[in-house]
Write a protein that holds these residues in place. Structure first.
Motif, PDB file in Angstrom:
ATOM      1  N   SER A  25      15.080  20.241  19.381  1.00 30.34           N
ATOM      2  CA  SER A  25      14.775  21.097  20.765  1.00 30.34           C
ATOM      3  C   SER A  25      15.517  22.405  20.458  1.00 30.34           C
ATOM      4  CB  SER A  25      15.181  20.459  21.976  1.00 30.34           C
ATOM      5  OG  SER A  25      14.693  19.189  22.420  1.00 30.34           O
ATOM      6  N   SER A  26      16.535  22.353  19.940  1.00 32.45           N
ATOM      7  CA  SER A  26      17.259  23.690  19.739  1.00 32.45           C
ATOM      8  C   SER A  26      16.544  24.629  18.658  1.00 32.45           C
ATOM      9  CB  SER A  26      18.808  23.257  19.129  1.00 32.45           C
ATOM     10  OG  SER A  26      19.669  24.610  18.794  1.00 32.45           O
ATOM     11  N   PHE A  27      16.179  23.822  17.400  1.00 30.09           N
ATOM     12  CA  PHE A  27      15.560  24.493  16.422  1.00 30.09           C
ATOM     13  C   PHE A  27      14.084  25.004  16.978  1.00 30.09           C
ATOM     14  CE2 PHE A  27      12.401  24.443  12.827  1.00 30.09           C
ATOM     15  CZ  PHE A  27      13.273  24.962  11.803  1.00 30.09           C
ATOM     16  N   ASP A  28      13.410  24.459  18.058  1.00 28.77           N
ATOM     17  CA  ASP A  28      12.068  24.876  18.314  1.00 28.77           C
ATOM     18  C   ASP A  28      12.364  26.075  19.378  1.00 28.77           C
ATOM     19  OD1 ASP A  28      10.734  22.685  17.239  1.00 28.77           O
ATOM     20  OD2 ASP A  28      10.738  21.437  18.871  1.00 28.77           O
ATOM     21  N   SER A  29      13.466  25.945  19.920  1.00 25.91           N
ATOM     22  CA  SER A  29      13.832  27.206  20.874  1.00 25.91           C
ATOM     23  C   SER A  29      14.085  28.318  19.958  1.00 25.91           C
ATOM     24  CB  SER A  29      15.192  26.663  21.723  1.00 25.91           C
ATOM     25  OG  SER A  29      15.860  27.862  22.448  1.00 25.91           O
ATOM     26  N   VAL A  30      14.833  28.499  19.002  1.00 26.19           N
ATOM     27  CA  VAL A  30      15.105  29.584  18.110  1.00 26.19           C
ATOM     28  C   VAL A  30      13.533  29.868  17.365  1.00 26.19           C
ATOM     29  CG1 VAL A  30      15.890  30.330  15.799  1.00 26.19           C
ATOM     30  CG2 VAL A  30      17.129  28.902  17.462  1.00 26.19           C
ATOM     31  N   ASN A  31      13.026  29.060  17.152  1.00 30.81           N
ATOM     32  CA  ASN A  31      11.397  29.470  16.611  1.00 30.81           C
ATOM     33  C   ASN A  31      10.626  30.050  17.727  1.00 30.81           C
ATOM     34  OD1 ASN A  31      10.809  28.807  13.852  1.00 30.81           O
ATOM     35  ND2 ASN A  31      10.677  26.599  14.361  1.00 30.81           N
TER      36      ASN A  31
END
Length: 213
Positions: A25-31
């Protein structure tokens, strides 16, 4: 004994699954933040074009600064500086904000566009620092230490009481590799601008191709 071991193994798998999901979720938020930043850059370029020839220098500055930011965050060759550090050190947005402030609207349309430019520049600066601060949080070190110790004790206990044969050894090895892979994903997904698994720069590159058109 078997019931207790199975319960502990299930609990360990659940914890690892939740941590992987949180990291994803954190990775997708940055993307998503990168994609939104790319859209704002395109909107900024189009607004500068509508403003008129007075904004030509600001438009060129936007393109050069944006290209330099992409190269710094996603370099073609290793520079020893992480993408997060490069974004943090960059002052392209602040310089662009100063250039926009120097524009002097001469009509009602230009005043409206100037207000929009200032809003977009503020949004871009906000998005930049939001990404930086989100990445600075990371996972608590104590949590990782406790998790690794817990898994080590868990698999050590299984190995201690399990019969010694090839099947058990292979199963324990596969389980240990799975746990290690999960920990690797958790660490990497929580560092989308620094680790081996990096956030995509495709939205930024696509936006750069649109600038100046």
């Amino acid at each position: 004994m078997k019931l207790g071991a199975g319960l502990i193994a299930t609990l360990a798998a659940l914890v690892l699954g939740l941590l992987v999901g949180s990291a994803k979720s954190s990775f997708d938020s940055v993307n998503a933040g990168i994609t939104q930043a790319a859209v704002r850059v395109i909107l900024m370029d189009r607004t500068l074009a509508r403003y008129g020839p007075e904004a030509h220098d600001a438009r060129e500055q936007l393109r050069r600064g944006f290209a330099a930011s992409i190269e710094a965050a996603w370099p073609d060759q290793k520079t020893g500086v992480s993408g997060l550090t490069a974004i943090e050190r960059s002052n392209a947005i602040e310089t662009l904000q100063e250039t926009i402030e120097k524009l002097r609207p001469a009509s009602e349309l230009q005043r409206s566009l100037h207000a929009r430019l200032r809003e977009l520049a503020d949004d871009m600066a906000h998005a930049r620092w939001l990404v930086v601060e989100q990445q600075r949080i990371g996972l608590p070190t104590i949590l990782l230490v406790v998790l690794v110790l817990w898994l080590a004790i868990l698999y050590g206990t299984f190995g201690l009481f399990a019969p010694r044969n090839a099947t058990v050894i292979v199963v324990l090895l596969v389980c240990a590799l799975s746990a290690a892979a999960s920990l690797f994903l958790i660490l990497e997904l929580n560092r989308p601008l620094e680790g081996m698994i990096k956030a995509s720069r495709a939205p930024m590159v696509n936006a750069l191709e649109q600038l100046g058109r």
